[in-house]
Scaffold this active site. Structure first.
Site, mmCIF file in Angstrom:
data_model
loop_
_atom_site.group_PDB
_atom_site.id
_atom_site.type_symbol
_atom_site.label_atom_id
_atom_site.label_comp_id
_atom_site.label_asym_id
_atom_site.label_seq_id
_atom_site.Cartn_x
_atom_site.Cartn_y
_atom_site.Cartn_z
ATOM 1 N N PRO A 25 0.728 -7.716 0.015
ATOM 2 C CG PRO A 25 1.960 -5.816 0.564
ATOM 3 C CD PRO A 25 2.111 -7.275 0.252
ATOM 4 C CG MET A 26 -2.319 -7.131 -3.719
ATOM 5 S SD MET A 26 -2.793 -8.494 -4.786
ATOM 6 C CE MET A 26 -2.966 -9.822 -3.620
ATOM 7 C CB THR A 27 -4.938 -1.094 -1.641
ATOM 8 O OG1 THR A 27 -3.871 -0.707 -0.787
ATOM 9 C CG2 THR A 27 -6.106 -0.168 -1.440
ATOM 10 C CD GLN A 102 1.860 -2.734 2.961
ATOM 11 O OE1 GLN A 102 0.860 -2.302 2.396
ATOM 12 N NE2 GLN A 102 2.962 -3.047 2.301
ATOM 13 C CG HIS A 170 3.563 0.443 1.927
ATOM 14 N ND1 HIS A 170 4.615 0.337 1.032
ATOM 15 C CD2 HIS A 170 2.431 0.461 1.177
ATOM 16 C CE1 HIS A 170 4.123 0.307 -0.203
ATOM 17 N NE2 HIS A 170 2.812 0.368 -0.140
ATOM 18 N N GLY A 171 7.379 0.787 3.191
ATOM 19 C CA GLY A 171 8.436 1.749 2.877
ATOM 20 C C GLY A 171 8.713 1.810 1.386
ATOM 21 C CE1 TYR A 175 0.730 5.504 -2.021
ATOM 22 C CE2 TYR A 175 1.780 3.354 -2.207
ATOM 23 C CZ TYR A 175 0.798 4.250 -2.602
ATOM 24 O OH TYR A 175 -0.102 3.902 -3.572
HETATM 25 C C1 FMN Z 1 -4.865 -4.320 -6.453
HETATM 26 C C2 FMN Z 1 -3.464 -4.148 -5.914
HETATM 27 C C3 FMN Z 1 -3.293 -3.416 -4.744
HETATM 28 C C4 FMN Z 1 -2.016 -3.272 -4.198
HETATM 29 N N1 FMN Z 1 -1.875 -2.627 -2.984
HETATM 30 C C5 FMN Z 1 -0.680 -2.646 -2.345
HETATM 31 C C6 FMN Z 1 -0.571 -2.192 -0.990
HETATM 32 O O1 FMN Z 1 -1.545 -1.808 -0.328
HETATM 33 N N2 FMN Z 1 0.660 -2.222 -0.433
HETATM 34 C C7 FMN Z 1 1.770 -2.642 -1.105
HETATM 35 O O2 FMN Z 1 2.868 -2.632 -0.549
HETATM 36 N N3 FMN Z 1 1.678 -3.103 -2.386
HETATM 37 C C8 FMN Z 1 0.484 -3.143 -2.999
HETATM 38 N N4 FMN Z 1 0.378 -3.702 -4.257
HETATM 39 C C9 FMN Z 1 1.561 -4.324 -4.904
HETATM 40 C C10 FMN Z 1 1.604 -5.834 -4.616
HETATM 41 O O3 FMN Z 1 1.877 -6.084 -3.249
HETATM 42 C C11 FMN Z 1 2.685 -6.558 -5.449
HETATM 43 O O4 FMN Z 1 3.946 -6.052 -5.126
HETATM 44 C C12 FMN Z 1 2.458 -6.415 -6.948
HETATM 45 O O5 FMN Z 1 1.107 -6.678 -7.279
HETATM 46 C C13 FMN Z 1 3.364 -7.358 -7.739
HETATM 47 O O6 FMN Z 1 3.051 -8.702 -7.427
HETATM 48 P P1 FMN Z 1 2.230 -9.632 -8.490
HETATM 49 O O7 FMN Z 1 2.921 -9.466 -9.787
HETATM 50 O O8 FMN Z 1 2.334 -11.006 -7.904
HETATM 51 O O9 FMN Z 1 0.829 -9.114 -8.533
HETATM 52 C C14 FMN Z 1 -0.885 -3.839 -4.840
HETATM 53 C C15 FMN Z 1 -1.087 -4.555 -6.034
HETATM 54 C C16 FMN Z 1 -2.349 -4.738 -6.554
HETATM 55 C C17 FMN Z 1 -2.514 -5.572 -7.785
#
Ligand code: FMN
Length: 369
Positions: A25-27, A102, A170-171, A175
């Protein structure tokens, strides 16, 4: 390297997945007014077309006045937003993919300005206090808690009705649900607080039970968890495998089908004094007996905090991941930045084109492709 372990099927409750790769999940903040548009649908469709087994959406706000702090983050309520999500789901399914939503409530924030809430609405949190004791939110009343539990359940039921293939709560990452777990942020003296993590898990348990009751029994319910306390000081929520097992049992009994362990580096050993190599996702699979999803710096040489700090992460080997999956240490792996940068990341892995895998530059954050 035999990459076959990434490409074997997997059953997550009632959902059959073609491989072990999940989009984390990525915002993205590309949904003005909380409404995902055609560009967001195309963004997720590209990852489905690239062969990702399961997409988990960016965090989407449940129907509470202060669930979000970003007017461009999507919501899981309101007709326009739901119409937008329907198009996203259709686009992903048409490309042969699967997608879970999510569900997110940010809880307290250091700033009281709230772009998504009607003016004057405060953030809400377990006790309204920061880790250093400042008032940063309104402490939730029992009625707030019950309404928030209902809002999570409603968003889960809405997700299933819209056609999503699962939900993730999302726990993690400090948050709202995570704020209840925290001994620093949750100072409540009612049934939602207490000395032990088990006591402070009551809110998560209530949310899980309500979500489970609101969706079909075969509909996957994933809970994302952090290992670290939401106090920003790097202390852990549990200090040994026994405490971890007790916590997970409670959450499984409440209805979690899977745990997604939010970490910066998936390969870090969780309890090195007990086992020099076993990752958190590995411990969770061993102790909870449900689906375990690892995440953190797969395919990149720097972690997400380095990226947020402006550094470029270079493409890196995935041999360690592949061999841990082959050994069944955990079940699924989520990929964040590598997939944000490149929708075809998994296809390049499948075709053994590691030389074509891309670096992750900070400029990727502001691009929706
Ligand atoms: C731009 C961005 C936005 C993110 N938004 C969320 C989110 O909305 N919810 C969440 O649980 N994690 C969020 N994360 C964390 C990612 O899900 C992930 O755990 C983290 O990037 C590590 O994985 P990676 O090393 O493969 O990028 C976000 C990460 C990035 C880079």
């Amino acid at each position: 390297m035999n990459i076959q372990s990434l490409f074997t099927g997997y059953r997550l409750n009632g959902l059959q997945l073609p491989n072990r790769v999940v989009m984390a999940p990525m915002t993205r903040s590309f949904s003005p007014g909380g409404v995902p548009g055609d560009d967001v649908a195309a963004y997720y469709r590209r990852r489905a077309a690239g062969g990702v087994g399961l997409i988990i959406t960016e965090g989407t706000g449940i129907a509470r006045p202060a669930a979000l702090d970003d007017p461009n983050a999507p919501r899981m309520h309101g007709q326009l937003a739901l119409d937008g999500w329907k198009k996203v789901i259709e686009a992903v399914h048409a490309a042969g993919g699967r997608i879970a939503s999510q569900l997110w409530h940010v809880g307290q924030k250091a700033s009281r300005a709230n772009a998504d809430a009607p003016s004057g609405t405060d953030y809400e949190s377990p006790s309204g206090l920061s880790a250093t004791g400042e008032v940063v939110a309104r402490p939730m009343t029992k009625a707030d808690i019950l309404a928030t539990v209902d809002a999570f359940a409603e968003a889960a039921s809405t997700s299933e009705k819209l056609g999503f293939d699962g939900v993730e709560l999302h726990g993690a990452n400090g948050y709202l649900i995570d704020q209840f777990f925290s001994p620093e942020l949750n100072k409540r003296t009612d049934a939602y607080g207490g000395e032990s993590l088990v006591e402070r898990s009551r809110f998560a348990v209530d949310v899980l039970r309500a979500v489970r009751a609101a969706v079909s029994p075969r509909f996957p319910v994933i809970l994302r968890l952090s290992f670290m306390r939401a106090n920003g000081q790097g202390t852990r929520l549990v200090s040994n495998p026994e405490e971890l097992e007790q916590w997970l049992r409670l959450l499984v009994d409440a209805g979690a089908d899977a745990f997604h362990l939010a970490q910066a580096k998936f390969e870090e050993p969780a309890f090195p004094a007990v086992d020099a190599k076993l990752t958190l996702a590995g411990w969770v699979k061993r102790l909870a007996g449900v689906t375990s999803i690892a995440v953190g710096s797969v395919g990149l040489d720097k972690d997400v905090y380095d990226s947020f700090a402006g550094e470029t992460a270079k493409a890196a080997p995935i041999d360690d991941l592949v061999s841990r999956l082959a050994a069944d240490e955990f079940d699924l792996v989520a990929i964040g930045r590598a997939l944000l940068q490149d929708p075809m990341w998994l296809e390049k892995v499948r075709l053994d084109q590691s030389e074509r895998r891309e670096d992750f530059p900070p400029s990727a954050f502001s691009r929706l492709y």
